[in-house]
Write a protein that holds these residues in place. Structure first.
Motif, PDB file in Angstrom:
ATOM      1  N   LYS A  34       0.852  -1.284   0.037  1.00 34.30           N
ATOM      2  CA  LYS A  34       0.201  -0.105  -0.040  1.00 34.30           C
ATOM      3  C   LYS A  34       0.861   1.263  -0.073  1.00 34.30           C
ATOM      4  CE  LYS A  34      -3.806   1.876   2.416  1.00 34.30           C
ATOM      5  NZ  LYS A  34      -4.684   2.013   3.643  1.00 34.30           N
ATOM      6  N   SER A  35       2.027   1.278   0.872  1.00 31.34           N
ATOM      7  CA  SER A  35       2.691   2.488   0.757  1.00 31.34           C
ATOM      8  C   SER A  35       3.669   2.634  -0.201  1.00 31.34           C
ATOM      9  CB  SER A  35       3.624   2.607   2.330  1.00 31.34           C
ATOM     10  OG  SER A  35       4.329   1.538   2.286  1.00 31.34           O
ATOM     11  N   GLN A  36       4.111   1.535  -0.697  1.00 32.03           N
ATOM     12  CA  GLN A  36       4.950   1.662  -1.817  1.00 32.03           C
ATOM     13  C   GLN A  36       4.098   1.907  -3.182  1.00 32.03           C
ATOM     14  OE1 GLN A  36       5.866  -2.209  -3.737  1.00 32.03           O
ATOM     15  NE2 GLN A  36       7.861  -1.212  -4.651  1.00 32.03           N
ATOM     16  N   SER A  37       3.029   1.481  -3.271  1.00 34.77           N
ATOM     17  CA  SER A  37       2.194   1.598  -4.416  1.00 34.77           C
ATOM     18  C   SER A  37       1.826   3.147  -4.573  1.00 34.77           C
ATOM     19  CB  SER A  37       0.936   0.850  -4.558  1.00 34.77           C
ATOM     20  OG  SER A  37      -0.001   1.213  -3.660  1.00 34.77           O
ATOM     21  N   ILE A  38       1.547   3.666  -3.527  1.00 32.65           N
ATOM     22  CA  ILE A  38       1.118   5.384  -3.442  1.00 32.65           C
ATOM     23  C   ILE A  38       2.425   6.109  -3.772  1.00 32.65           C
ATOM     24  CG2 ILE A  38       0.572   6.909  -1.644  1.00 32.65           C
ATOM     25  CD1 ILE A  38      -1.173   5.088  -0.295  1.00 32.65           C
ATOM     26  N   SER A  39       3.536   5.671  -3.217  1.00 28.82           N
ATOM     27  CA  SER A  39       4.814   6.446  -3.520  1.00 28.82           C
ATOM     28  C   SER A  39       5.191   6.196  -4.972  1.00 28.82           C
ATOM     29  CB  SER A  39       5.814   5.740  -2.562  1.00 28.82           C
ATOM     30  OG  SER A  39       6.947   6.112  -2.932  1.00 28.82           O
ATOM     31  N   THR A  40       4.928   4.992  -5.527  1.00 33.95           N
ATOM     32  CA  THR A  40       5.243   4.860  -7.012  1.00 33.95           C
ATOM     33  C   THR A  40       4.660   5.685  -7.782  1.00 33.95           C
ATOM     34  OG1 THR A  40       6.268   2.536  -6.554  1.00 33.95           O
ATOM     35  CG2 THR A  40       5.474   3.015  -8.629  1.00 33.95           C
ATOM     36  N   LEU A  41       3.210   5.773  -7.358  1.00 33.41           N
ATOM     37  CA  LEU A  41       2.226   6.546  -8.202  1.00 33.41           C
ATOM     38  C   LEU A  41       2.597   7.922  -8.412  1.00 33.41           C
ATOM     39  CD1 LEU A  41      -1.310   5.033  -7.766  1.00 33.41           C
ATOM     40  CD2 LEU A  41       0.265   4.582  -9.686  1.00 33.41           C
ATOM     41  N   GLU A  42       3.131   8.480  -6.929  1.00 30.21           N
ATOM     42  CA  GLU A  42       3.410   9.814  -6.941  1.00 30.21           C
ATOM     43  C   GLU A  42       4.867  10.231  -7.961  1.00 30.21           C
ATOM     44  OE1 GLU A  42       2.233  12.698  -5.625  1.00 30.21           O
ATOM     45  OE2 GLU A  42       0.352  11.466  -5.292  1.00 30.21           O
ATOM     46  N   ARG A  43       5.588   8.950  -7.792  1.00 31.35           N
ATOM     47  CA  ARG A  43       6.934   9.352  -8.373  1.00 31.35           C
ATOM     48  C   ARG A  43       6.641   9.166 -10.012  1.00 31.35           C
ATOM     49  NH1 ARG A  43      11.515   5.591  -6.754  1.00 31.35           N
ATOM     50  NH2 ARG A  43      12.588   6.634  -8.238  1.00 31.35           N
ATOM     51  N   VAL A  75       7.288   1.110 -13.085  1.00 31.98           N
ATOM     52  CA  VAL A  75       6.092   0.346 -13.219  1.00 31.98           C
ATOM     53  C   VAL A  75       6.566  -1.188 -13.086  1.00 31.98           C
ATOM     54  CG1 VAL A  75       4.499  -0.371 -15.560  1.00 31.98           C
ATOM     55  CG2 VAL A  75       5.019   1.916 -14.845  1.00 31.98           C
ATOM     56  N   HIS A  76       7.718  -1.364 -13.565  1.00 36.94           N
ATOM     57  CA  HIS A  76       8.142  -2.721 -13.623  1.00 36.94           C
ATOM     58  C   HIS A  76       8.256  -3.436 -12.110  1.00 36.94           C
ATOM     59  CE1 HIS A  76      10.357  -6.381 -14.842  1.00 36.94           C
ATOM     60  NE2 HIS A  76      11.117  -6.182 -14.163  1.00 36.94           N
ATOM     61  N   THR A  77       8.903  -2.314 -11.286  1.00 34.21           N
ATOM     62  CA  THR A  77       8.767  -2.740  -9.864  1.00 34.21           C
ATOM     63  C   THR A  77       7.499  -3.172  -9.132  1.00 34.21           C
ATOM     64  OG1 THR A  77      11.011  -1.424  -9.699  1.00 34.21           O
ATOM     65  CG2 THR A  77       9.587  -1.893  -7.711  1.00 34.21           C
ATOM     66  N   LEU A  78       6.637  -2.192  -9.527  1.00 36.32           N
ATOM     67  CA  LEU A  78       5.309  -2.126  -8.934  1.00 36.32           C
ATOM     68  C   LEU A  78       4.488  -3.692  -9.538  1.00 36.32           C
ATOM     69  CD1 LEU A  78       3.121  -0.673  -7.271  1.00 36.32           C
ATOM     70  CD2 LEU A  78       2.188   0.365  -9.193  1.00 36.32           C
ATOM     71  N   LYS A  79       5.094  -3.911 -10.614  1.00 32.12           N
ATOM     72  CA  LYS A  79       4.360  -5.004 -11.111  1.00 32.12           C
ATOM     73  C   LYS A  79       4.731  -6.351 -10.317  1.00 32.12           C
ATOM     74  CE  LYS A  79       6.346  -6.985 -14.891  1.00 32.12           C
ATOM     75  NZ  LYS A  79       6.521  -7.627 -16.183  1.00 32.12           N
ATOM     76  N   GLY A  80       6.183  -6.351  -9.874  1.00 28.59           N
ATOM     77  CA  GLY A  80       6.670  -7.318  -9.194  1.00 28.59           C
ATOM     78  C   GLY A  80       5.988  -7.460  -7.983  1.00 28.59           C
ATOM     79  N   SER A  81       6.178  -6.132  -7.316  1.00 28.68           N
ATOM     80  CA  SER A  81       5.295  -6.006  -5.852  1.00 28.68           C
ATOM     81  C   SER A  81       3.870  -6.495  -5.865  1.00 28.68           C
ATOM     82  CB  SER A  81       5.308  -4.561  -5.538  1.00 28.68           C
ATOM     83  OG  SER A  81       6.730  -4.320  -5.232  1.00 28.68           O
ATOM     84  N   ILE A 102      -3.644   3.717 -11.753  1.00 25.50           N
ATOM     85  CA  ILE A 102      -3.986   4.440 -10.776  1.00 25.50           C
ATOM     86  C   ILE A 102      -5.411   3.842 -10.347  1.00 25.50           C
ATOM     87  CG2 ILE A 102      -5.064   6.691  -9.913  1.00 25.50           C
ATOM     88  CD1 ILE A 102      -3.037   8.038 -12.005  1.00 25.50           C
ATOM     89  N   ALA A 103      -6.301   3.414 -11.358  1.00 19.52           N
ATOM     90  CA  ALA A 103      -7.498   3.069 -10.737  1.00 19.52           C
ATOM     91  C   ALA A 103      -7.115   1.562 -10.061  1.00 19.52           C
ATOM     92  CB  ALA A 103      -8.446   2.795 -11.888  1.00 19.52           C
ATOM     93  N   ALA A 104      -6.393   0.677 -10.792  1.00 20.27           N
ATOM     94  CA  ALA A 104      -6.178  -0.387 -10.469  1.00 20.27           C
ATOM     95  C   ALA A 104      -5.432  -0.617  -9.035  1.00 20.27           C
ATOM     96  CB  ALA A 104      -5.266  -1.298 -11.433  1.00 20.27           C
TER      97      ALA A 104
END
Length: 120
Positions: free
Chosen positions: A43-52, A66-72, A104-106
Motif C-alpha cells: 500500500k505505501s510503496q504503490s502510493i509512493s510509486t504513483l507519486e513518483r 512500473v516494472h517494480t510495481l508489477k513485481g510487488s 491509478i484505478a487498479a
C-alpha cells in the motif's frame, strides 16, 4: 500461523477480488503477521510509486517504476495491477507519452481492498 491466514477469514475472496488471498497466503507461508506487513508495504510503496511516476520525466525511470510495481503486485496476488503494469510497460517501450489512469484505478482498487481487509 499457517491455515488461519486472511485467505480463510476474508469475506470478499474469489476471482472478483483485487487481491488473490490464497496467493498471498502461499507467498507468506500462511503467516498472518507477514501477510499484514506485506499488505502495508504494498500500500505505501504503490502510493509512493504513483507519486513518483506522476513527477518523473525520464521514460526509463518511469519504466523501472512500473516494472517494480508489477513485481510487488504479483507478490501479494494483485494480478489486475500486475496486468495493467505489464500492458503499460509495453506501451512505454514504444511511446514516451503514456497515460497512467488505468494503473491509478487498479492500484486504488487494490489499496481500498487492503484497507478493508486490515481495518474491517
Amino acid at each position: 500461523m499457517a491455515p488461519s491466514s486472511m485467505a480463510r477469514v476474508a469475506g470478499r475472496a474469489g476471482p472478483e477480488a483485487p487481491i488473490d488471498l490464497v496467493q498471498l497466503a502461499t507467498n507468506t507461508l500462511g503467516n498472518r503477521d507477514l501477510e499484514v506487513q506485506v499488505l502495508h508495504l504494498f500500500k505505501s510503496q504503490s502510493i509512493s510509486t504513483l507519486e513518483r511516476l506522476k513527477q518523473e520525466t525520464d521514460n526509463s525511470v518511469r519504466l523501472d517504476l512500473v516494472h517494480t510495481l508489477k513485481g510487488s503486485a504479483r507478490a501479494i496476488g494483485a494480478e489486475r495491477v500486475a496486468i495493467v503494469c505489464e500492458n503499460l510497460e509495453g506501451k512505454m517501450r514504444s511511446s514516451t507519452d503514456t497515460a497512467t489512469e488505468g494503473l491509478i484505478a487498479a492500484v486504488d482498487e487494490a489499496n481500498r481492498y487492503i484497507r478493508d481487509l486490515l481495518e474491517g
